[in-house]
Scaffold this motif. Sequence first.
Motif, short mmCIF file in Angstrom:
data_model
loop_
_atom_site.label_atom_id
_atom_site.label_comp_id
_atom_site.label_asym_id
_atom_site.label_seq_id
_atom_site.Cartn_x
_atom_site.Cartn_y
_atom_site.Cartn_z
N GLN A 72 50.06 63.50 44.67
CA GLN A 72 48.60 64.05 44.99
C GLN A 72 48.72 64.26 46.30
OE1 GLN A 72 45.07 61.76 43.95
NE2 GLN A 72 46.00 59.91 44.72
N TYR A 73 49.21 63.48 47.32
CA TYR A 73 49.41 63.59 48.62
C TYR A 73 50.34 64.54 49.04
CZ TYR A 73 46.24 59.48 48.99
OH TYR A 73 45.24 58.58 49.05
N ALA A 74 51.43 64.64 48.38
CA ALA A 74 52.35 65.66 48.50
C ALA A 74 51.95 67.18 48.01
CB ALA A 74 53.59 65.26 47.80
N SER A 88 60.87 77.57 55.05
CA SER A 88 60.52 78.93 55.40
C SER A 88 59.04 79.37 55.23
CB SER A 88 61.17 79.89 54.34
OG SER A 88 61.29 81.26 54.69
N ASN A 89 58.39 78.83 53.97
CA ASN A 89 56.95 79.17 54.16
C ASN A 89 56.14 78.47 55.33
OD1 ASN A 89 55.29 80.43 52.40
ND2 ASN A 89 54.21 78.08 51.82
N ALA A 90 56.67 77.17 55.58
CA ALA A 90 55.74 76.61 56.77
C ALA A 90 56.19 77.56 58.04
CB ALA A 90 56.33 75.23 57.02
N SER A 127 53.71 66.70 60.16
CA SER A 127 55.38 66.85 60.34
C SER A 127 55.56 67.20 58.92
CB SER A 127 55.99 65.87 60.79
OG SER A 127 57.26 65.74 60.56
N ILE A 128 56.75 68.17 58.76
CA ILE A 128 57.24 68.68 57.55
C ILE A 128 58.00 67.31 56.93
CG2 ILE A 128 58.93 70.04 56.30
CD1 ILE A 128 58.58 72.22 58.38
N PHE A 129 58.40 66.60 57.98
CA PHE A 129 59.36 65.28 57.37
C PHE A 129 58.20 64.19 56.53
CE2 PHE A 129 60.50 61.02 58.19
CZ PHE A 129 61.95 61.13 57.79
N ILE A 130 57.01 64.20 57.01
CA ILE A 130 56.23 63.19 56.17
C ILE A 130 55.91 63.83 54.82
CG2 ILE A 130 53.88 62.39 55.96
CD1 ILE A 130 53.73 62.63 59.19
N GLY A 131 55.61 65.30 54.51
CA GLY A 131 55.47 65.60 53.38
C GLY A 131 56.53 65.52 52.58
N LEU A 132 57.92 66.06 53.04
CA LEU A 132 59.05 65.83 52.12
C LEU A 132 59.28 64.34 52.06
CD1 LEU A 132 61.50 68.59 53.87
CD2 LEU A 132 60.07 68.74 51.68
#
Length: 428
Positions: free
Chosen positions: A131-133, A191-193, A258-263
């Motif tokens: 749900q956070y992702a 790519s979308n980011a 950060s993208i890293f946090i989400g991934l």
Amino acid sequence: MNMQDLSGVPLLIFLPSEWNFSRGLKMYVVESKGGAIACMLLALLFLGTWPAIVAMLERRGRLPQHTYLDYSITNFLAAILIALTFGQIGSSTAEEPNFITQLLQLPENWPCVLFAMAGGIFLSLGNLSSQYAFALVGLSVTEVITASITVVIGSTLNYFLDDKINSADILFPGVACFLIAVCLGSAVHSSNAADNKVKLDDLPSDPEDGEKPSSVIPNNEGKDLESRNDYAEKAKAGTADFLVKLENQRAIKVFGKSIFIGLTITFFAGVCFSLFSPAFNLATNDQWNTLKEGVPDLVVYTAFFYFSASCFVIAIILNITFLYHPILGLPKSSFIAYLSDWDGRGWAFLAGIICGFGNGLQFMGGEAAGYAAADAVQALPLVSTFWGILLFGEYRKSSRRTYALLISMLFMFIVAVALLMASSGQRT
């Protein structure tokens, strides 16, 4: 009525009323490939829809802790309903006791109960992370990555646990396709980011203070980006203004994250999801011989009850904790505030019911055709991506590169699911 073998027909579709009260009727279990595939298809629809509901509520500004507490209640109630209906139909036998009878056998079958409850803990942690992702990397990419990891790890474990009843020549090429989908899913998100960053950088600046005027949007109570109201019409899906308005309205702020946090959160959820099905498999088939001789394996409905009970307990503990100690910059809340928050509660209850029945159908199909093949329900990103594009405007006005990666990802996903279903076996 002359009773025929209807193991291939899901009970949800056809259940003559005179069978319900027949003392000589054997407990209903799915036994054929046809019945298993029907259960998987229904599970696919349900499991692909509930994440879209949760994501919708977060985008409307409802705290995810409130949503997940509501979701957990009805998710557990769905398991109880399945256990008290399907698990109680027919007479109880020594080899296949019904739900209530098997509950009383806890002193004998507790090792398998622990496996079922471990599976529920893994699922609860996965759902909570998801749900956070959903907010940080988007509904579509989250579902694809987590589903692909689930298949790569989970299907491999289930294949060996099920004594290789699935066709390896078909199953593992499908697993490889899921692995490719993971890589493509990460590329789609990156790519979308990048596309969104370009859109935001193109916003005009205020000449007086250099701030972008669209970065502060007044709170419009009662309006949402999913409905066709004035608020949504002012910001076209896929535009920079749409992204800013969404950021101001949603519960989890994603700008600057950060993208890293989400991934990282997404991959953690995927690992949790990959372990719940093998744990459930051990609970219902006792491949490690933890039960004493003569003690029957847990029937799928009893295992699902214990599975959902532990999932419920963990969800309640963690989400009440997150009310007072939120993460990712969310505002603090309280249990009293949760009880008084009725905005979107009906949708959260619906999400829990849908997910509960989806999980139950997945396990019913897996018990018949092998849990490795049942991981085909991880095609749920196909459903979630549809909802993501239709409701949330995901990938609107993106670059050609993003569209090419998205199409490639979904194509690999479809091929993988087809291969997994084709590998279905027959449990004896």
